[in-house]
Write a protein that holds these residues in place. Structure first.
Motif, PDB file in Angstrom:
ATOM      1  N   ASN A   1       0.850  -1.187   0.000  1.00 30.32           N
ATOM      2  CA  ASN A   1       0.000   0.000   0.000  1.00 30.32           C
ATOM      3  C   ASN A   1       0.887   1.239   0.000  1.00 30.32           C
ATOM      4  O   ASN A   1       2.118   1.139   0.111  1.00 30.32           O
ATOM      5  CB  ASN A   1      -0.964   0.005   1.193  1.00 30.32           C
ATOM      6  CG  ASN A   1      -0.228  -0.103   2.524  1.00 30.32           C
ATOM      7  OD1 ASN A   1       0.788   0.546   2.750  1.00 30.32           O
ATOM      8  ND2 ASN A   1      -0.748  -0.934   3.423  1.00 30.32           N
ATOM      9  N   GLY A   2       0.273   2.389  -0.125  1.00 30.03           N
ATOM     10  CA  GLY A   2       1.043   3.622  -0.212  1.00 30.03           C
ATOM     11  C   GLY A   2       1.878   3.900   1.017  1.00 30.03           C
ATOM     12  O   GLY A   2       2.981   4.450   0.913  1.00 30.03           O
ATOM     13  N   PHE A   3       1.380   3.524   2.193  1.00 32.88           N
ATOM     14  CA  PHE A   3       2.088   3.809   3.429  1.00 32.88           C
ATOM     15  C   PHE A   3       3.378   2.996   3.552  1.00 32.88           C
ATOM     16  O   PHE A   3       4.258   3.354   4.327  1.00 32.88           O
ATOM     17  CB  PHE A   3       1.175   3.535   4.624  1.00 32.88           C
ATOM     18  CG  PHE A   3       0.033   4.492   4.734  1.00 32.88           C
ATOM     19  CD1 PHE A   3       0.173   5.697   5.396  1.00 32.88           C
ATOM     20  CD2 PHE A   3      -1.188   4.199   4.143  1.00 32.88           C
ATOM     21  CE1 PHE A   3      -0.881   6.591   5.482  1.00 32.88           C
ATOM     22  CE2 PHE A   3      -2.245   5.090   4.225  1.00 32.88           C
ATOM     23  CZ  PHE A   3      -2.098   6.293   4.890  1.00 32.88           C
ATOM     24  N   SER A   4       3.488   1.914   2.800  1.00 35.34           N
ATOM     25  CA  SER A   4       4.729   1.136   2.762  1.00 35.34           C
ATOM     26  C   SER A   4       5.550   1.441   1.520  1.00 35.34           C
ATOM     27  O   SER A   4       6.774   1.549   1.589  1.00 35.34           O
ATOM     28  CB  SER A   4       4.412  -0.371   2.800  1.00 35.34           C
ATOM     29  OG  SER A   4       3.792  -0.739   3.996  1.00 35.34           O
ATOM     30  N   LEU A   5       4.872   1.591   0.381  1.00 36.25           N
ATOM     31  CA  LEU A   5       5.584   1.741  -0.888  1.00 36.25           C
ATOM     32  C   LEU A   5       6.407   3.019  -0.948  1.00 36.25           C
ATOM     33  O   LEU A   5       7.565   3.002  -1.396  1.00 36.25           O
ATOM     34  CB  LEU A   5       4.594   1.707  -2.051  1.00 36.25           C
ATOM     35  CG  LEU A   5       5.195   1.837  -3.450  1.00 36.25           C
ATOM     36  CD1 LEU A   5       6.212   0.724  -3.706  1.00 36.25           C
ATOM     37  CD2 LEU A   5       4.108   1.815  -4.517  1.00 36.25           C
TER      38      LEU A   5
END
Length: 252
Positions: free
Chosen positions: A115-119
């Motif tokens: 997800n964006g929070f990891s990527l």
């Protein structure tokens, strides 16, 4: 570590920039104001990008586009630094060869959620370090080739192929771009506690979680840089990734 944008921060940053500039001038480092420019650019860029990240991080597709934008800027920066803008696509291949496998392993294994929070944070770390590896490789290999052009020509003269001639010049220094990352990985916890470790602790994570996060980052960076540097060497050996002056001089 969390800091508020207070006058204390402004004063600390101002003092650091002044000290760095004065010492650079005293040491005749010929930076020509680059310390000030770098600091001001960093402040402006971080201020501008904060709002963009808040929007981009909400969706996977926008996060992927943001990482791609970072990769593009990294590519422009490193090719300008080592003089390979005439062969930017090969530089891009070398950097992507290090970044993409690391990101695939991290997300396909489920180590981090896709997800964006990891990527965005993981992607930025990986891309930034592949840029560093490419820059260090170019700034070490290309001067080595220039200063040892006689060795290269001598190897060609005895009938060996161009790839072998280039490798004989670069082999003694081939691993040097990896030395900083190797040292950081070997001494983690003994000399430094890097940002990922501290960030997890300050975010409420346990020391074990912080250690696991930092280990993933360090090993990912190391393996990615090994891949990038190896591809750089192969592309140089094939006379594809070279500055314009060396492209002309390294003809068989």
């Amino acid at each position: 570590m969390q800091l508020d944008p207070t006058w204390n921060l402004a004063i600390a940053l101002g003092v650091l920039v002044v000290v760095g500039t004065l010492v650079a001038a005293w040491g005749r480092l010929r930076l020509r104001g680059q310390v000030v420019v770098a600091a001001v650019r960093a402040a402006l860029q971080l201020a501008a990008v904060s709002g963009i990240i808040v929007a981009a991080i909400q969706q996977l597709w926008s996060s992927a586009l943001f990482v791609l934008l970072m990769f593009t800027i990294a590519l422009i920066t490193t090719t300008g630094r080592v003089g390979t803008r005439n062969a930017w696509w090969w530089s891009g291949l070398a950097m992507a060869s290090g970044a993409i496998p690391v990101l695939l392993v991290v997300f396909i294994t489920g180590t981090a959620p896709l997800n964006g929070f990891s990527l965005i944070p993981i992607g930025s770390i990986v891309v930034g370090n592949m840029m560093t590896a490419h820059t260090l490789a170019g700034r070490r290999y290309f001067p080595e080739l220039r200063s040892n052009i006689g060795v290269y020509e001598a190897v060609l003269a005895v009938g060996l192929p161009r790839r072998r001639a280039i490798w004989m010049v670069l082999e003694p220094v081939a691993a040097e771009p990896l030395v900083p990352t190797l040292d950081s990985t070997r001494t983690v916890g003994l000399v430094t506690l890097p940002g990922a470790f501290i960030g997890v602790l300050l975010g409420g994570g346990t020391p074990l979680q912080a250690g696991a996060s930092q280990l993933l980052v360090l090993v990912g960076i190391l393996v990615g840089q090994v891949l990038t540097v190896t591809v750089v060497l192969r592309l140089i050996g094939a006379a594809k990734l070279l500055p314009a002056d060396l492209r002309d001089r390294l003809r068989p």
